[in-house]
Design a protein around this motif. Structure first.
Motif, PDB file in Angstrom:
ATOM      1  N   MET A  82       0.849  -1.194   0.000  1.00 19.00           N
ATOM      2  CA  MET A  82       0.000   0.000   0.000  1.00 19.00           C
ATOM      3  C   MET A  82       0.880   1.237   0.000  1.00 19.00           C
ATOM      4  N   ALA A  97      -0.535   4.435   0.119  1.00 18.69           N
ATOM      5  CA  ALA A  97      -1.188   5.552   0.793  1.00 18.69           C
ATOM      6  C   ALA A  97      -1.807   5.112   2.111  1.00 18.69           C
ATOM      7  N   SER A  98      -1.984   6.076   3.005  1.00 22.31           N
ATOM      8  CA  SER A  98      -2.511   5.751   4.330  1.00 22.31           C
ATOM      9  C   SER A  98      -4.019   5.530   4.323  1.00 22.31           C
ATOM     10  N   ILE A  99      -4.702   6.171   3.383  1.00 18.22           N
ATOM     11  CA  ILE A  99      -6.157   6.077   3.338  1.00 18.22           C
ATOM     12  C   ILE A  99      -6.547   5.145   2.180  1.00 18.22           C
ATOM     13  N   GLU A 104      -9.015   4.845   0.015  1.00 16.82           N
ATOM     14  CA  GLU A 104      -9.368   5.390  -1.288  1.00 16.82           C
ATOM     15  C   GLU A 104      -8.134   5.886  -2.057  1.00 16.82           C
ATOM     16  N   ASP A 105      -7.258   6.568  -1.334  1.00 21.08           N
ATOM     17  CA  ASP A 105      -6.055   7.102  -1.986  1.00 21.08           C
ATOM     18  C   ASP A 105      -5.176   5.988  -2.524  1.00 21.08           C
ATOM     19  N   ASP A 106      -5.204   4.860  -1.837  1.00 21.54           N
ATOM     20  CA  ASP A 106      -4.384   3.752  -2.301  1.00 21.54           C
ATOM     21  C   ASP A 106      -4.972   3.117  -3.557  1.00 21.54           C
ATOM     22  N   VAL A 107      -6.286   2.949  -3.556  1.00 26.63           N
ATOM     23  CA  VAL A 107      -6.925   2.280  -4.693  1.00 26.63           C
ATOM     24  C   VAL A 107      -6.718   3.061  -5.993  1.00 26.63           C
ATOM     25  N   VAL A 108      -6.675   4.385  -5.909  1.00 27.63           N
ATOM     26  CA  VAL A 108      -6.541   5.165  -7.147  1.00 27.63           C
ATOM     27  C   VAL A 108      -5.093   5.264  -7.645  1.00 27.63           C
ATOM     28  N   LYS A 138     -12.885   7.853 -11.060  1.00 22.48           N
ATOM     29  CA  LYS A 138     -13.968   7.827 -10.078  1.00 22.48           C
ATOM     30  C   LYS A 138     -14.844   6.601 -10.287  1.00 22.48           C
ATOM     31  N   LEU A 164     -12.985   3.470  -9.375  1.00 24.75           N
ATOM     32  CA  LEU A 164     -12.806   3.409  -7.925  1.00 24.75           C
ATOM     33  C   LEU A 164     -14.060   2.824  -7.278  1.00 24.75           C
ATOM     34  N   ASP A 197     -12.736   5.576   3.456  1.00 21.06           N
ATOM     35  CA  ASP A 197     -12.059   6.713   4.081  1.00 21.06           C
ATOM     36  C   ASP A 197     -11.239   6.310   5.310  1.00 21.06           C
ATOM     37  N   SER A 231      -3.967   1.260   8.097  1.00 18.68           N
ATOM     38  CA  SER A 231      -3.307   0.557   9.202  1.00 18.68           C
ATOM     39  C   SER A 231      -4.290   0.040  10.242  1.00 18.68           C
ATOM     40  N   ARG A 232      -5.543   0.498  10.172  1.00 16.06           N
ATOM     41  CA  ARG A 232      -6.510   0.015  11.158  1.00 16.06           C
ATOM     42  C   ARG A 232      -7.322  -1.165  10.660  1.00 16.06           C
ATOM     43  N   GLY A 278      -7.273  -2.176  -5.586  1.00 12.46           N
ATOM     44  CA  GLY A 278      -6.258  -1.360  -6.245  1.00 12.46           C
ATOM     45  C   GLY A 278      -5.847  -1.929  -7.588  1.00 12.46           C
ATOM     46  N   VAL A 328      -1.933  12.076   3.233  1.00 17.31           N
ATOM     47  CA  VAL A 328      -1.985  12.227   1.780  1.00 17.31           C
ATOM     48  C   VAL A 328      -2.422  13.631   1.400  1.00 17.31           C
ATOM     49  N   SER A 378       4.568  10.767   1.245  1.00 17.86           N
ATOM     50  CA  SER A 378       3.332  10.088   1.614  1.00 17.86           C
ATOM     51  C   SER A 378       3.610   8.626   1.958  1.00 17.86           C
ATOM     52  N   ARG A 434       2.944   6.748   5.447  1.00 20.31           N
ATOM     53  CA  ARG A 434       2.145   5.540   5.438  1.00 20.31           C
ATOM     54  C   ARG A 434       2.822   4.425   6.253  1.00 20.31           C
ATOM     55  N   LEU A 481       7.615  -3.295  -1.767  1.00 18.01           N
ATOM     56  CA  LEU A 481       6.798  -2.158  -2.164  1.00 18.01           C
ATOM     57  C   LEU A 481       7.169  -1.702  -3.574  1.00 18.01           C
ATOM     58  N   ARG A 533       1.853  -2.064 -10.392  1.00 18.65           N
ATOM     59  CA  ARG A 533       0.683  -1.212 -10.560  1.00 18.65           C
ATOM     60  C   ARG A 533       0.991  -0.052 -11.505  1.00 18.65           C
ATOM     61  N   PHE A 535      -5.967  12.343  -8.980  1.00 19.29           N
ATOM     62  CA  PHE A 535      -7.388  12.094  -8.745  1.00 19.29           C
ATOM     63  C   PHE A 535      -8.006  13.156  -7.857  1.00 19.29           C
TER      64      PHE A 535
END
Lengths: 276, 274, 300
Positions: free
Chosen positions: A92, A94-96, A98-102, A116, A119, A133, A137-138, A151, B137, B165, B169, B222, B229, B240
């Motif tokens: 991954m 990105a931390s969030i 959605e941000d990772d999937v894009v 969009k 996604l 959102d 990590s959680r 992703g 991010v 970022s 992360r 990674l 990807r 985005f």
């Protein structure tokens, strides 16, 4: 149509012995193929060779008609072959969620509107929409791997490779991931290659390829592979539990047919009882 | 847990402040910092305090989380306080105490020390509010926009932003890992608390080596995952999440500018009136 | 020596808004000689629980007795004499030496230049007085205990050997201090079937020869049914049930409620009993098959 054709593939890492030595494999469109083999048998190497992350020392790999050895094809191949790796924490960016999937769609430079819609599709398809959102990590291991699949889906590949993607998950997480992948194979007609050593996961595949000593020793439907005890033990694998039970009962003189799942085994036992 | 100790971590709730554009928020933080430094008296701080209070309420972040931000720097605050109380000299100051340890403490030095400590605290609260209401991010996106002019000098701003970022992360992941390795070595009798500084530094090797090995392994994986990807540093990427200036940002900007004016007003006129 | 836990509570982020219970009123006794399984899905509190057993997590409330060691909540005293501190520390070391702990993926904690040095780490920490010759003997024993050839492997770097060897070396690194109780968190995670079988054999051999009590955390119920003498199931920090695999897995509803799947043998037994085939089995694969075969033959 064959989407992947591998002929006489050789590979060795620098300063070490050969990992793959003359491997042959073909994968058909829409197929659900499992590749099994013990740790360090070269399973993950195979996945990385298919989309150009590694370069073969010898042999042919053709993916969707493209030569996977040529650097100019890498980009096109990677757009069409998605890999979900083993460790959910190491793929991954990105931390969030959605941000990772894009991340993938952003890389291939498609329009924002298209991203969009992809996604939303990818999140819904993997059942991860509700935590789009959330902080990655959680999430639980199974949820993280489903996000990783999302992703990949967002790039819209034709082939999905799971490189031991379930090996660090608990049983619940494994089931979550397998369910998503099965659905993609059935409903979206996606070609799936799952690399694993969990025998319970391969029972529902179309075919199982056994990797041993750098070559594919046999490709056959799961039941035939489960029957081939010599091959399994040679390759460091074993029968799934229900099959072991089935085998044991037969050796104890119970006249019970082979079963493909534990539910079927149950049915067979009940039928046997009713017959008597 | 160790991973909760990271300064000013993102507090994921939905609020108007969270939904503000991160670039705007960074700019507003800069204005905020300016006004904290511009304020010459406690009335100015009162205006800043009101601004802070309203913003915290609007952000739905509990006060406790904001207050936690000074935990990391309370030592520095205490230090500046003490330095000022002892060494700040001003004309016409009345000596309050001059006994034993409390030498030469005047009313002015006390007020000045409180003032400086307050200034520091306000700074910390304001900055932590930015990191509490913007995800890493969003922050990097904001910083990327802020640094955009640097592309003229051929600096790959978007790669720098991506690196930031990714680093953010991996903080929780590596924190967790550190905790696990420490525990594993403790279970093998490792002692991180005894001996002199050299002994302790040496005792950390069994933690640092596995951690470094693991970080390298993670980086390698990674890298593969990013390549798979379709990542490439040369091709054109779509962005985005576009930063957009909305009515929320406008209100935020107006509110901040209003506070800044209030502070300046306090500095120049209010004092004269009273 | 038995492990007796009494009313263990544990909260993460205690005293904050984010406080969550990881363990609630856990009372559990693990007798000497058991091959004990701790089951529950991720986040059930099982990992938190085992880390209490050698005081890696300080007790918040409740009490644990392991042989002569008594663990309970001790408020940190401001003025502790150096002597007191030292005594506490040596007591803690004794406990950690007695209760060996193998974490999940233990190979990721290897750090030394050579296998030998890594394995001897615990010996040097716990028994600093030991002579070099003695250390070597203990190290050699530990490496041989896990089924590796000491002379072949001792000078290799722990980062060069194969994955399976790494895991064995890591386990040897815990065994070297001669613990009486061995706790392993998911020891088979990530291993292929062959590696898994070999590891189970190793654990049984250790249990027979050198380690009195083995405690394993697992989420593979088939493994628990086939290898454990007794187990405890956790769910959301609560100890739901303790018993032999036979007692635990007959209660299919409970296992499912805890988010787990019963072993295949238990699934079949439970379903078959609804169809008039009642089996009295301990749910190991062998026993189940023999009993079922007999039941079918006797019907004839």
């Amino acid at each position: 149509m064959n989407v992947i054709e591998i002929k006489d593939l050789h590979f060795s890492y620098k300063d070490s012995g050969p990992v793959l030595s003359g491997l042959n494999l073909t994968v058909k469109e829409g197929e659900f193929l499992a590749v099994i083999g013990k740790n360090a048998s070269g399973k993950s190497t195979l996945a990385r060779l298919i989309n150009g992350l590694l370069e073969p020392t010898q042999g042919e790999i053709t993916v969707l008609g493209l030569d996977a050895k040529k650097q100019e094809n890498f980009y096109e191949i990677r757009k069409n072959v998605g890999i979900v790796f083993q460790n959910p924490d190491n793929q991954m960016v990105a931390s969030i969620v959605e941000d990772d999937v894009v991340f993938g769609p952003e890389n291939i430079g498609i329009s924002r509107e298209e991203i969009k819609s992809r996604l939303d599709f990818a999140l819904k398809e993997t059942g991860t929409y509700e935590f789009k959102d959330s902080m990655a990590s959680r999430l639980s291991g199974g949820q993280k791997q489903r996000v990783a699949i999302a992703g990949i889906l967002a790039i819209k590949p034709k082939i999905l490779i799971l490189d031991e993607s379930t090996s660090m998950l608990d049983p619940r997480g494994r089931a979550e991931v397998i369910d998503v992948v099965k659905k993609l194979n059935r409903e979206e007609k996606m070609t799936v290659i799952t690399i694993t050593h969990y025998m319970d996961e391969v029972t529902e595949c179309d075919k199982v390829a056994v990797l041993n000593n750098g070559v594919i020793e046999r490709v056959a439907p799961p039941m035939e592979i489960f029957r081939d005890k010599d091959l399994l033990s040679r390759a460091g694998m074993e029968q799934p539990v229900f099959m072991k039970i089935c085998d044991k009962l037969q050796s104890l003189g119970v006249d019970i047919p082979d079963s493909a799942t534990k539910e079927q085994l149950l049915q067979n036992i009940i039928e046997l009882k009713n017959k008597q | 847990m160790l991973k909760d100790a990271v300064f000013g971590q993102y507090y994921p709730v939905k609020s108007p402040v969270h939904r503000m554009d991160s670039f705007t928020k960074i700019v507003l933080l800069i204005i905020y910092i300016v006004m904290v430094f511009v304020a010459k008296n406690f009335w100015g701080f009162l205006a800043v305090g009101v601004f802070l209070l309203v913003t915290i309420l609007a952000s739905k972040v509990p006060f406790k989380s904001v207050a936690r931000s000074i935990k990391a720097v309370y030592f520095i605050i205490a230090f500046t306080f003490i330095i000022n109380i002892f060494f700040h000299k001003e004309e016409g100051a009345k000596v309050l105490w001059d006994v034993w340890l409390l030498r030469n403490i005047t009313d002015k030095s006390l007020i000045y020390a409180v003032f400086m400590a307050l200034r520091f605290t306000l700074l910390m609260f304001g900055s932590s509010l930015l990191t509490l209401t913007s995800s890493p991010v969003e922050l990097t996106n904001g910083i990327e926009v802020l640094l955009k002019p640097l592309t003229i000098f051929k600096i790959p701003v978007h790669i720098l932003a991506l690196m930031m970022s990714i680093a953010l992360r991996f903080i929780p992941t590596l924190m967790e890992e550190t905790e696990r390795i420490i525990n594993a070595q403790k279970a093998r009798g490792a002692d991180f608390e005894s001996g002199n500084i050299f002994k302790r530094a040496k005792a950390l090797l069994p933690v640092l080596i596995p951690l470094l090995t693991s970080a390298l392994r993670r980086a390698e994986e990674l890298g593969d995952a990013m390549d798979a990807r379709c990542f490439s540093s040369t091709t054109k990427r779509t962005k985005f999440k576009k930063l957009t200036f909305s009515w929320r940002d406008l209100i935020g900007l107006l509110f901040t500018l209003a506070t800044l004016s209030a502070v300046i007003l306090c500095n120049n006129f209010l004092v004269a009136i009273i | 020596m038995d492990i007796i836990c009494n009313n263990i509570d544990y909260q993460y982020n205690k005293g904050t808004k984010f406080a969550t219970y990881a363990l609630k009123k856990v009372s559990l006794t693990i007798k000497e000689g058991e091959f004990f399984g701790i089951i529950g899905h991720t986040g059930s509190g099982k990992s938190t629980f085992i880390q209490h057993l050698n005081a890696l997590i300080p007790i918040q409330s409740g009490q644990i007795t392991i042989g002569d060691y008594n663990l309970f909540f001790e408020p940190t005293k401001k003025r502790e004499s150096k002597k007191q501190k030292k005594r506490m520390k040596s007591k803690l070391k004794d406990l950690r030496r007695t209760v060996g702990m193998v974490f999940q993926y233990p190979e990721y904690q290897l750090f030394a230049d050579t296998v030998k040095e890594d394995v001897s780490f615990a010996i040097k920490n716990f028994m600093p007085e030991t002579s070099e010759a003695e250390v070597e003997i203990l190290t050699k024993n530990a490496i041989e205990m896990v089924g590796l050839n000491y002379f072949e492997i001792k000078d290799k770097s722990p980062f060069e050997i194969s994955g399976g060897q790494k895991r064995r070396v890591a386990i040897a690194g815990v065994l070297a201090a001669r613990p009486q109780i061995l706790v392993l968190d998911e020891p088979c995670a990530g291993l292929d079937p062959k590696g898994k079988n070999e590891l189970w054999q190793l654990l049984h051999r250790l249990h027979r020869d050198v380690i009195k009590t083995i405690i394993i955390v697992s989420h593979d119920m088939n493994d628990v049914a086939n290898h454990c003498t007794s187990s405890a199931i956790f769910d959301h920090g609560v100890l739901k049930k303790v018993g032999t695999p036979k007692q635990l897995f007959s209660d299919q509803a409970l296992i499912t409620e805890c988010g787990l799947e019963v072993p295949v043998t238990a699934y079949l037994t439970n379903e078959l009993s609804k169809n008039g085939i009642v089996l009295d089995t301990d749910f190991t694969t062998d026993d189940f098959c023999v009993k079922l075969a007999n039941a079918i033959k006797n019907q004839k």
